[in-house]
Design a protein around this motif. Structure first.
Motif, PDB file in Angstrom:
ATOM      1  N   LYS A 263      79.924 -32.938   2.584  1.00 18.11           N
ATOM      2  CA  LYS A 263      80.163 -32.776   1.156  1.00 18.11           C
ATOM      3  C   LYS A 263      80.856 -34.020   0.612  1.00 18.11           C
ATOM      4  CE  LYS A 263      84.707 -30.566   1.473  1.00 18.11           C
ATOM      5  NZ  LYS A 263      85.533 -29.393   1.045  1.00 18.11           N
ATOM      6  N   LYS A 264      80.755 -34.183  -0.702  1.00 17.80           N
ATOM      7  CA  LYS A 264      81.436 -35.303  -1.352  1.00 17.80           C
ATOM      8  C   LYS A 264      82.875 -34.948  -1.709  1.00 17.80           C
ATOM      9  CE  LYS A 264      77.185 -37.282  -3.240  1.00 17.80           C
ATOM     10  NZ  LYS A 264      76.437 -37.668  -4.460  1.00 17.80           N
TER      11      LYS A 264
ATOM     12  N   THR B 252      82.806 -25.246   0.273  1.00 14.64           N
ATOM     13  CA  THR B 252      81.555 -25.522  -0.429  1.00 14.64           C
ATOM     14  C   THR B 252      81.043 -26.883  -0.005  1.00 14.64           C
ATOM     15  OG1 THR B 252      82.326 -24.244  -2.325  1.00 14.64           O
ATOM     16  CG2 THR B 252      80.444 -25.723  -2.673  1.00 14.64           C
ATOM     17  N   TYR B 253      79.920 -26.883   0.722  1.00 18.10           N
ATOM     18  CA  TYR B 253      79.308 -28.098   1.230  1.00 18.10           C
ATOM     19  C   TYR B 253      77.889 -28.221   0.690  1.00 18.10           C
ATOM     20  CZ  TYR B 253      83.042 -29.157   4.541  1.00 18.10           C
ATOM     21  OH  TYR B 253      84.238 -29.512   5.111  1.00 18.10           O
ATOM     22  N   GLU B 254      77.470 -29.456   0.465  1.00 17.33           N
ATOM     23  CA  GLU B 254      76.146 -29.680  -0.122  1.00 17.33           C
ATOM     24  C   GLU B 254      75.029 -29.740   0.910  1.00 17.33           C
ATOM     25  OE1 GLU B 254      79.285 -30.803  -2.308  1.00 17.33           O
ATOM     26  OE2 GLU B 254      78.432 -32.726  -1.688  1.00 17.33           O
TER      27      GLU B 254
ATOM     28  N   TYR C 192      81.412 -39.137   3.034  1.00 22.26           N
ATOM     29  CA  TYR C 192      81.354 -37.693   2.966  1.00 22.26           C
ATOM     30  C   TYR C 192      82.446 -37.070   3.834  1.00 22.26           C
ATOM     31  CZ  TYR C 192      76.798 -37.726   0.635  1.00 22.26           C
ATOM     32  OH  TYR C 192      75.785 -37.893  -0.260  1.00 22.26           O
TER      33      TYR C 192
END
Length: 122
Positions: free
Chosen positions: A99-100, A108-110, A32
């Motif tokens: 994030k991937k 944009t992070y999950e 990640y």
């Protein structure tokens, strides 16, 4: 699924240092991109630093360049933010995120941690 828990925040005088830690769960942590964000009262969230897993490339916001260092220890599933020469304007809640994606400046992070308060007194 990745769970993130930050620690290391606190109160420090201007010119001092703090090291934030972010412990991650999950077997694929090493794959990640990790980022540190901050948000001060009344201000938008700001990406402070990020580090890509594949080649170790890093990004720093201009406001912290030369003072902050992001690092990661994949064996410990932990990412760090070493903050030196702290200023009152660094006061904020700091969040780590994962994030991937591999583009360091994309925000944009999950996955997100709960945040840790950093207060720098003048």
């Amino acid at each position: 699924q990745v769970q993130l828990v930050e620690s290391g925040g606190g109160l420090v005088q201007a010119g001092g240092s703090l090291r934030l830690s972010c412990a991650a769960s999950g077997r694929t942590f090493s794959r990640y991109t990790m980022g540190w964000f901050r948000q001060a009262p009344g201000k938008e969230r700001e990406l402070v630093a990020s580090k890509r897993w594949s080649d170790g490339m890093t990004y720093y916001a201009d406001s912290v360049k030369g003072r902050f260092t992001i690092s990661r220890d994949n064996a410990k599933n932990t990412v760090y933010l070493q903050m030196n020469s702290l200023k009152p304007e660094d006061t904020a809640v700091y969040f780590c995120a994962a994030k991937k994606g591999i583009i360091l400046t994309v925000e944009t992070y999950e996955y997100w941690g709960q945040g840790t308060q950093v207060t720098v007194s003048s």
